[in-house]
Design an enzyme around this catalytic site. Sequence first.
Site, PDB file in Angstrom:
ATOM      1  N   ARG A 111     -15.678  21.496  99.210  1.00 42.04           N
ATOM      2  CA  ARG A 111     -15.789  22.718  99.501  1.00 42.04           C
ATOM      3  C   ARG A 111     -16.875  23.241 100.435  1.00 42.04           C
ATOM      4  O   ARG A 111     -16.621  23.978 101.465  1.00 42.04           O
ATOM      5  CB  ARG A 111     -15.739  23.650  98.318  1.00 42.04           C
ATOM      6  CG  ARG A 111     -14.633  23.683  97.412  1.00 42.04           C
ATOM      7  CD  ARG A 111     -14.759  24.139  95.865  1.00 42.04           C
ATOM      8  NE  ARG A 111     -15.141  25.300  95.919  1.00 42.04           N
ATOM      9  CZ  ARG A 111     -15.339  26.296  94.800  1.00 42.04           C
ATOM     10  NH1 ARG A 111     -15.916  25.533  93.807  1.00 42.04           N
ATOM     11  NH2 ARG A 111     -15.653  27.543  94.856  1.00 42.04           N
TER      12      ARG A 111
ATOM     13  N   LEU B 209     -14.601  18.105  87.596  1.00 44.30           N
ATOM     14  CA  LEU B 209     -13.984  18.655  88.433  1.00 44.30           C
ATOM     15  C   LEU B 209     -14.300  20.415  88.261  1.00 44.30           C
ATOM     16  O   LEU B 209     -14.395  20.635  87.376  1.00 44.30           O
ATOM     17  CB  LEU B 209     -12.375  18.334  88.820  1.00 44.30           C
ATOM     18  CG  LEU B 209     -11.801  17.042  88.904  1.00 44.30           C
ATOM     19  CD1 LEU B 209     -10.222  17.066  88.711  1.00 44.30           C
ATOM     20  CD2 LEU B 209     -12.080  16.607  90.417  1.00 44.30           C
ATOM     21  N   ASP B 210     -14.121  21.076  89.503  1.00 40.85           N
ATOM     22  CA  ASP B 210     -14.539  22.320  89.330  1.00 40.85           C
ATOM     23  C   ASP B 210     -13.431  23.177  88.623  1.00 40.85           C
ATOM     24  O   ASP B 210     -12.262  22.522  88.485  1.00 40.85           O
ATOM     25  CB  ASP B 210     -14.596  23.040  90.718  1.00 40.85           C
ATOM     26  CG  ASP B 210     -15.866  22.551  91.452  1.00 40.85           C
ATOM     27  OD1 ASP B 210     -16.559  22.345  90.684  1.00 40.85           O
ATOM     28  OD2 ASP B 210     -15.729  22.615  92.781  1.00 40.85           O
ATOM     29  N   LYS B 211     -13.682  24.269  87.878  1.00 40.91           N
ATOM     30  CA  LYS B 211     -12.610  25.036  87.096  1.00 40.91           C
ATOM     31  C   LYS B 211     -11.321  25.062  87.782  1.00 40.91           C
ATOM     32  O   LYS B 211     -10.224  24.814  86.983  1.00 40.91           O
ATOM     33  CB  LYS B 211     -13.364  26.208  86.672  1.00 40.91           C
ATOM     34  CG  LYS B 211     -12.196  27.103  85.794  1.00 40.91           C
ATOM     35  CD  LYS B 211     -12.837  28.600  85.395  1.00 40.91           C
ATOM     36  CE  LYS B 211     -11.787  29.200  84.771  1.00 40.91           C
ATOM     37  NZ  LYS B 211     -12.379  30.828  84.375  1.00 40.91           N
TER      38      LYS B 211
ATOM     39  N   THR C 214     -10.092  23.414  90.363  1.00 41.70           N
ATOM     40  CA  THR C 214      -9.599  22.075  91.117  1.00 41.70           C
ATOM     41  C   THR C 214      -8.764  21.183  89.913  1.00 41.70           C
ATOM     42  O   THR C 214      -9.203  21.183  88.771  1.00 41.70           O
ATOM     43  CB  THR C 214     -10.637  21.222  91.622  1.00 41.70           C
ATOM     44  OG1 THR C 214     -11.437  22.019  92.476  1.00 41.70           O
ATOM     45  CG2 THR C 214     -10.272  19.960  92.159  1.00 41.70           C
TER      46      THR C 214
END
Length: 327
Positions: A237, A137-139, A141
């Site tokens: 996104r 997961l992105d930082k 998220t």
Amino acid sequence: MAERIVKEAQVPFDLGGNRFDQVATELFSDYSRSRIKTWIKEGTLLVDGKITKPKEKLFGGEVVTLNVVLEAQADHEAQEMPLDIVYEDDDIIVVNKPAGLVVHPAVGNRDGTLMNAILHHAPETAHVPRAGIVHRLDKETTGLMVVAKTLAAQTDLVAQLQERSMGREYEAIAIGEMTGGGIVDEPIGRHPHNRQKMAVEPVNGKDAVTHYRLVKRYKNHTHIRLKLETGRTHQIRVHMSFIQYPLVGDPQYGGRLKMPKACSPELQDSLRHFRRQALHAKRLELAHPITGDWMEWEIDLPEDMQSLLDALKKDMVESGSDDSEYF
């Protein structure tokens, strides 16, 4: 600390005529094809006690033996850090990742990552590639991630991701009023002019499919639920920005913050202080990599996203909007 794997299997006659690497992949299906080939080339996977080339054909009846020592990965340090563990057994860990936590160490983030925390909590993951982390997961998220504690579990989970059988659902708050759900089927690749970003790239991009549906529509914003068929970097996104509904708090794909017309001071304050993309991995479902049992988890929205939704609802009510127009 090293871990030794010792296994032995006789080649069934119905596999006779196949290459050694193909047979070994069938016999030791807990491990990936690439790892099997590496062991063959290293001489730790033998046929009747002899080193054999990967492409050599077997007849059936031979005994294949595996005797390998897995060295712990020394690249990254185990660090004691708080982990919100939703589920754990001998094979997997399901964690609820908070905002601000980087998944993998990289330049600028050598420690303090989820991987460092996993290595401390479950030291056995040092023998598994990337400490058993099979997706990311992105930082900024939040939400659910599964981590493999063993090599066999990692191989199976990676296969489920590749086969698109692992279910991952997200919730997000998008800018703009959507009129209905849909599917975004657009390839994603590295942005041609900014290597820090991804973009819809029809020629060089990899296939990417995102399903989305409406949870509730507000004035100027929409609460949505999304399901991924693929797992490209920044997929949600990028796709939401592509269809002109970027996520709240995402300057990388949504541009600078623009306040909606005639919104309340409270909503303005909530939007101004929401400093991450409003994206949460809410639901995860998969077949247990060892037992095969189907498992499902769902986690509530984090406090910051719930507070923003409350502010959106309050603004809509105070503005005198007819709630029947929304849902």
